[in-house]
Design a protein around this motif. Structure first.
Motif, short mmCIF file in Angstrom:
data_model
loop_
_atom_site.label_atom_id
_atom_site.label_comp_id
_atom_site.label_asym_id
_atom_site.label_seq_id
_atom_site.Cartn_x
_atom_site.Cartn_y
_atom_site.Cartn_z
N SER A 1 10.48 -4.27 -1.36
CA SER A 1 11.01 -3.10 -2.07
C SER A 1 11.28 -1.93 -1.14
CB SER A 1 10.05 -2.65 -3.17
OG SER A 1 10.01 -3.60 -4.19
N CYS A 2 10.28 -1.57 -0.32
CA CYS A 2 10.44 -0.35 0.51
C CYS A 2 10.53 -0.65 2.01
CB CYS A 2 9.31 0.64 0.23
SG CYS A 2 7.70 0.15 0.89
N GLN A 3 10.45 -1.92 2.39
CA GLN A 3 10.56 -2.36 3.78
C GLN A 3 9.34 -2.00 4.65
OE1 GLN A 3 13.73 -4.24 3.55
NE2 GLN A 3 13.01 -3.40 1.70
N PHE A 4 8.25 -1.56 4.03
CA PHE A 4 7.02 -1.26 4.77
C PHE A 4 6.48 -2.55 5.38
CE2 PHE A 4 2.35 -1.09 4.77
CZ PHE A 4 2.14 0.01 5.59
N SER A 5 5.94 -2.43 6.61
CA SER A 5 5.31 -3.58 7.28
C SER A 5 3.89 -3.22 7.70
CB SER A 5 6.11 -3.99 8.52
OG SER A 5 7.37 -4.46 8.16
N LEU A 6 2.99 -4.18 7.58
CA LEU A 6 1.61 -4.02 8.02
C LEU A 6 1.24 -5.26 8.81
CD1 LEU A 6 -0.99 -2.30 7.89
CD2 LEU A 6 -1.57 -3.53 5.79
N PHE A 7 0.79 -5.07 10.06
CA PHE A 7 0.63 -6.19 10.97
C PHE A 7 -0.77 -6.77 11.04
CE2 PHE A 7 4.55 -4.25 12.11
CZ PHE A 7 5.35 -5.31 12.48
N PRO B 1 0.80 -1.22 0.00
CA PRO B 1 0.00 0.00 0.00
C PRO B 1 0.84 1.27 0.00
CG PRO B 1 -0.13 -1.08 2.13
CD PRO B 1 0.67 -1.97 1.23
N ARG B 2 2.12 1.14 0.27
CA ARG B 2 3.01 2.31 0.31
C ARG B 2 3.65 2.59 -1.05
NH1 ARG B 2 8.51 2.75 3.67
NH2 ARG B 2 8.88 4.98 3.46
N CYS B 3 4.25 1.56 -1.65
CA CYS B 3 5.00 1.80 -2.90
C CYS B 3 4.40 1.09 -4.12
CB CYS B 3 6.46 1.39 -2.74
SG CYS B 3 6.75 -0.39 -2.73
N GLY B 4 3.44 0.18 -3.89
CA GLY B 4 2.78 -0.50 -5.00
C GLY B 4 3.48 -1.73 -5.52
N ALA B 5 4.61 -2.10 -4.91
CA ALA B 5 5.34 -3.29 -5.36
C ALA B 5 4.51 -4.55 -5.11
CB ALA B 5 6.68 -3.39 -4.64
N GLU B 6 4.64 -5.50 -6.03
CA GLU B 6 3.93 -6.76 -5.88
C GLU B 6 4.54 -7.57 -4.72
OE1 GLU B 6 2.23 -10.43 -8.57
OE2 GLU B 6 3.44 -8.88 -9.52
N SER B 7 3.67 -8.19 -3.94
CA SER B 7 4.13 -8.96 -2.78
C SER B 7 4.72 -10.29 -3.23
CB SER B 7 2.97 -9.22 -1.83
OG SER B 7 3.38 -10.06 -0.78
N ARG B 8 5.79 -10.69 -2.59
CA ARG B 8 6.39 -12.00 -2.82
C ARG B 8 5.78 -13.05 -1.90
NH1 ARG B 8 12.72 -10.41 -2.41
NH2 ARG B 8 12.70 -8.73 -3.96
#
Length: 180
Positions: A34-40, A16-23
């Motif tokens: 990609s951007c190291q964003f975390s959502l718990f 949701p932050r950078c739009g990169a596809e999740s692995r």
């Protein structure tokens, strides 16, 4: 309407932050490579009011929409941003019934899951025993509820509850009456 049920973490396919596809779709927490964003995906808070009248009867309301359309429940709902739990309880009870909560006491809490249009989110429910200013005049929110009853709930109501957590709270309240 979909009957599919997906945990909320399984629908996060992109950051949701950078739009990169999740692995790792479905992982908790969601971590973007990609951007190291975390959502718990922590639980959201919800409140339920066990409104009791002078005769120790409980107010049950019947839902007029999904989830749980046609089934019984307690006045309540989600805690809004920048709102404390007691404010949410008072707001939800008045929005749904026009009853004004004059006092409340925490009865129990418990985990729950809320399935909204096929996406299941974790919830922490907080149930309060409530007193109201005047229990004789109830005006239901027609877009949410279509009937109410004052009862000492038996199996006919307990087996027709919209949410398992509401049933557990009512059973807990009934057991507390027997311990007195």
């Amino acid at each position: 309407m979909t009957t599919e049920s997906n945990p909320i973490e399984s629908v996060y396919r992109f950051c949701p932050r950078c739009g990169a596809e999740s692995r790792d779709v479905g992982s908790v927490p969601f971590r973007c490579h990609s951007c190291q964003f975390s959502l718990f995906f922590g639980p959201v808070a919800a409140v339920g009011g066990l409104v009791v009248d002078a005769e120790q009867r409980l107010l049950l309301v019947r839902r007029s929409r999904d989830p749980g359309k046609g089934l019984w429940g307690l006045p309540g709902g989600f805690v809004d941003r920048d709102e404390n739990v007691e404010e949410a309880l008072a707001r939800e009870v008045i929005e749904e019934t026009q009853l004004v909560v004059t006092s409340s006491k925490l009865l129990m809490t418990g985990p729950n899951q809320y399935n909204y249009q096929g996406v299941v989110s974790p919830v922490i429910d907080l149930f309060y025993l409530c007193e109201v200013a005047d229990s004789t005049v109830i005006n239901l929110a027609a877009d949410e509820l279509d009937q109410f009853v004052w009862v000492q709930p038996g199996p006919e109501y307990l087996e027709s509850m919209a949410f398992e957590s509401n049933r557990r709270a009512v059973e807990f309240w009934l057991a507390s009456l027997k311990r007195r």
